[in-house]
Structures are given as structure tokens and as C-alpha cells.
Design an enzyme around this catalytic site. Sequence first.
Site, PDB file in Angstrom:
ATOM      1  N   TYR A 141      -8.336  86.317  70.988  1.00 55.09           N
ATOM      2  CA  TYR A 141      -8.641  86.375  72.425  1.00 55.09           C
ATOM      3  C   TYR A 141     -10.052  85.848  72.666  1.00 55.09           C
ATOM      4  O   TYR A 141     -10.905  86.531  73.227  1.00 55.09           O
ATOM      5  CB  TYR A 141      -8.488  87.816  72.902  1.00 55.09           C
ATOM      6  CG  TYR A 141      -8.329  87.999  74.399  1.00 55.09           C
ATOM      7  CD1 TYR A 141      -7.919  86.966  75.226  1.00 55.09           C
ATOM      8  CD2 TYR A 141      -8.576  89.247  74.982  1.00 55.09           C
ATOM      9  CE1 TYR A 141      -7.762  87.155  76.584  1.00 55.09           C
ATOM     10  CE2 TYR A 141      -8.421  89.450  76.343  1.00 55.09           C
ATOM     11  CZ  TYR A 141      -8.020  88.405  77.143  1.00 55.09           C
ATOM     12  OH  TYR A 141      -7.868  88.601  78.504  1.00 55.09           O
ATOM     13  N   GLY A 183     -11.258  93.091  67.882  1.00 64.62           N
ATOM     14  CA  GLY A 183     -10.007  92.776  68.558  1.00 64.62           C
ATOM     15  C   GLY A 183      -8.829  93.450  67.885  1.00 64.62           C
ATOM     16  O   GLY A 183      -8.912  94.604  67.450  1.00 64.62           O
ATOM     17  N   TRP A 184      -7.727  92.685  67.756  1.00 66.85           N
ATOM     18  CA  TRP A 184      -6.517  93.219  67.113  1.00 66.85           C
ATOM     19  C   TRP A 184      -6.491  92.926  65.616  1.00 66.85           C
ATOM     20  O   TRP A 184      -5.456  93.027  64.977  1.00 66.85           O
ATOM     21  CB  TRP A 184      -5.283  92.656  67.796  1.00 66.85           C
ATOM     22  CG  TRP A 184      -5.140  93.111  69.219  1.00 66.85           C
ATOM     23  CD1 TRP A 184      -4.582  94.282  69.665  1.00 66.85           C
ATOM     24  CD2 TRP A 184      -5.560  92.398  70.380  1.00 66.85           C
ATOM     25  NE1 TRP A 184      -4.642  94.340  71.033  1.00 66.85           N
ATOM     26  CE2 TRP A 184      -5.237  93.204  71.506  1.00 66.85           C
ATOM     27  CE3 TRP A 184      -6.188  91.178  70.597  1.00 66.85           C
ATOM     28  CZ2 TRP A 184      -5.518  92.811  72.821  1.00 66.85           C
ATOM     29  CZ3 TRP A 184      -6.469  90.779  71.894  1.00 66.85           C
ATOM     30  CH2 TRP A 184      -6.124  91.601  72.975  1.00 66.85           C
ATOM     31  N   SER A 205     -11.680 100.001  71.490  1.00 69.10           N
ATOM     32  CA  SER A 205     -10.352 100.099  72.089  1.00 69.10           C
ATOM     33  C   SER A 205      -9.403 100.827  71.151  1.00 69.10           C
ATOM     34  O   SER A 205      -9.130 100.359  70.031  1.00 69.10           O
ATOM     35  CB  SER A 205      -9.800  98.700  72.394  1.00 69.10           C
ATOM     36  OG  SER A 205      -8.413  98.743  72.656  1.00 69.10           O
ATOM     37  N   ALA A 206      -8.873 101.955  71.581  1.00 62.29           N
ATOM     38  CA  ALA A 206      -7.911 102.704  70.764  1.00 62.29           C
ATOM     39  C   ALA A 206      -6.640 101.898  70.541  1.00 62.29           C
ATOM     40  O   ALA A 206      -6.029 101.954  69.464  1.00 62.29           O
ATOM     41  CB  ALA A 206      -7.589 104.040  71.442  1.00 62.29           C
ATOM     42  N   GLU A 207      -6.220 101.122  71.534  1.00 62.03           N
ATOM     43  CA  GLU A 207      -5.024 100.300  71.404  1.00 62.03           C
ATOM     44  C   GLU A 207      -5.227  99.218  70.339  1.00 62.03           C
ATOM     45  O   GLU A 207      -4.369  98.992  69.484  1.00 62.03           O
ATOM     46  CB  GLU A 207      -4.681  99.661  72.750  1.00 62.03           C
ATOM     47  CG  GLU A 207      -3.485  98.731  72.745  1.00 62.03           C
ATOM     48  CD  GLU A 207      -2.151  99.440  72.659  1.00 62.03           C
ATOM     49  OE1 GLU A 207      -1.150  98.767  72.349  1.00 62.03           O
ATOM     50  OE2 GLU A 207      -2.107 100.665  72.897  1.00 62.03           O
ATOM     51  N   CYS A 365     -11.274  81.630  85.276  1.00 62.00           N
ATOM     52  CA  CYS A 365     -12.031  81.465  84.034  1.00 62.00           C
ATOM     53  C   CYS A 365     -11.914  80.048  83.488  1.00 62.00           C
ATOM     54  O   CYS A 365     -12.892  79.493  82.980  1.00 62.00           O
ATOM     55  CB  CYS A 365     -11.564  82.480  83.003  1.00 62.00           C
ATOM     56  SG  CYS A 365     -12.135  84.163  83.343  1.00 62.00           S
TER      57      CYS A 365
END
Length: 422
Positions: A141, A183-184, A205-207, A365
Site C-alpha cells: 500500500y 502494513g500487512w 493496526s490490530a487488523e 491522490c
Amino acid sequence: MLHAILSRLIRHGTLTVRYPDGAVRRYGTGAAPEAAMEVRTRRALRRMLLDPGLAFGEGYMDGEIVPVGGCDVHGLLDVLVLNLERGDGAHPAESAMGWWRRAWRRLDQLNPAGRARRNAAHHYDLDVRLFDLFLDRDRQYSCAYFPTGAETLEEAQALKKRHIAAKLRLDRPGLEVLEIGCGWGGMALTLARDWGARVTGITLSAEQLEVARAAAAAEGLSDRARFELADYRAWDRPVDRVLSVAMFEAVGIAHYRAFFAAVCRSLKEDGVALVHSIGRSGGPGATNPWLAKYIFPGGYSPALSEVLPAVERSGLLVADLEVLRGHYARTIAHWRARFAANRDAAARLYDERFCRMFEFYLAGCELAFSRMGHMNWQLQLARRQDALPPTRDYMLGAERAAAVRSAAAGAVPGAPAAPPRG
């Protein structure tokens, strides 16, 4: 009043506006680019006069401002941004609000640990299935890297990771890397899998934490790629390398010195750091109010003139600085096309208003990078002059070697084996 403002503002291209009373007026030269919109309520008119930077996006989200005549929100914003950036006219309220936002930006960007956690959750704790609809398979991202411009999104994101890894100079296996804002987990997993590093990624971020840990387990990399829910200010031991990609925009100008001080104390004496961030070419400014309210609260894309003084006071040395121009506009164009192709799935996850919000976000953006002077910078830092070779040859050598390994393996460098989603 709005008619008078648009008459002065639109000097390039053509904008057609249908007003709530049914009147249709045309502004500009009659030439391309062309766009058209319908303003359906007087409320939207009044709000655009008072605070257009916030009200235009809200009007689009609420269905009170609608592109018409075959135009989409990107085309509409393109005509408006083109004229605003060329400076031939100005909205008096926006000029006044811009001054106010710049005056108060330190307060708006005050991000102590608790507030930083809430700000991160606002955007990054959205359902990961949403991001799967428009990101690459590795969920990068941030700005991809397009050396020729012909790369696919998957290829360009893998090349971005390779470019960053080369700058970290991971010249021997087992180097310990701290990734601030992981990130992820895609970058951390690439460094562990393809470059032999031991990585700890931290996120607010918990996710993202849950997804990153699951991805590490699925690849059998949990012993070399660990993830923690932590603030950068809480890290308490030195490592060989520090990496931050697309997180610095959330730091806030009042915390720049604290951020680089944290990077410095997190590095071993011969360590290397790489910070990758969005920046603005035209000097200090303020975050668009709609973006700050709905997408990235507390966020800001800094000018380098705001960043380098904090680096100089931190005890770190600037070893290399690269500005990436045009790469993020290409990246977001890919994201925007993928989101449009999967819009129905996004609406099932959330709702129509959310989809319009996301469309406005991606279109705005993209134009920030193609029309408004935004870019990306990569700042390589060290504590000692001799921590890195004196020329960039080692970077090029590392990228070429990675390309050879990738070609031999028959895969895009740094990309996992899973097929694209969405």
C-alpha cells in the site's frame, strides 16, 4: 457567487455546471479537458462557498454533486485541479481556509501514542478484503517502482521492494531489521524470504497485525518475520537495519525530531536506515481537510525542507536521497482501475457512500502526484560515514543480482506464489 468564482477560476479546459434551479453554465475555453457536474442542492452550493476543500468531497459522497455527461470524478477533479494549480483564479474562502489550516497544522498533527493508534485504526483497520480488491497480491500500500512504465502493478511493487532492499545493503544473511509501519507484512516477508534477514515489523493496526502474522505462518517464516503491535517510540534495542515505508506521513511535524532520534538509537553503530515517504515539492503546506477527516487523520506529506533539519539534529547522516517522480501517479492509476472493476464487491462490504468516498480519495491522490507536485522520497541514513560504500555501485549490484536470482527461479522478484485476488 459560485458562478463568479468559477468564471475567474476556469481558464484552462472546460467545465459545465448544472445548478439546482436547472440553469446550465459553461466555463473555460471550450477546449479539452472537459468535465461536467450537476450540483443538486442549494446546501451543497452554500457549503462550497464556505469551505470548498471539505465540502466538495462531502457533496460527492452524499450524492449532492454528481459528474454528468460521461464524466467521472477523476475527470471532474482533473479540470478543477488543473486550474487551481495554474493559479489563474482563486476561491477566496479556500485561500482563507488554507491560511488557517497552515497556522493550526501543528495542533492537527499532534500524534502522541494514543492518538496515533486511533488514527491508524481509522483507515488500516478496515476489512482487509477491501484492500484485496485493488492492491497487488502482496498488499503493498505504497508507491510502486516503474523503471520503464510498462510494468504491471505486481511487477512494479516487487521491483519497489527490491530497490529498497538494495539500499538497506543486506549483504549477509541474518541481519536484524526493524520495520516501522509494516502494513500487512509483505515487505518484511520479502526481506526474510529473499534476502535472509530477521525482521520485526511493528504496526498500530490490530487488523494488519493479524493478517501479517497469518501470512508469516502460511509461508513458514514465523521464526524470521515477527510482528508486534507497538509504537516506534517504544522500541528499546539496536538492530542492524531500520526501515520505514509509507509510515512517516503519519508521524506529524511536531514529532519529526523524536522520530529520527528513535531511528538513531534503534541502529547499531554501523547500522543503516531507509525512510520512504510521500513528499511535496512546493515547500511546506497543509493536508487537505477532506483527506484529513475521512482518510488519514493526523497525516501530512512533508516538504524535504521540513524533514532534513530534524535529521541533522538526530545524530544521523544522510547517505543517499532519491526523489521518485511520477511513480505514485502510475501506482494509484492501477489502484483506481482495480477498485472500479471491483466496485460492486466494495459496496457489498460497506455501502454506496463508502464507495464514493474511496473513489474520491483515489482520484484526488492520483492528481496530487500528476498535477500538484507531490512525489516520493527515499532517505538513506547511517550513524557513521563508513557504514556504507562511497558510491551507489553496491545498490545497482544488489538489484542486478536479485534480478538474476528471480529470472533463474522464473518468478517476479519478491512476489509470493499466491495468485492475484480480485
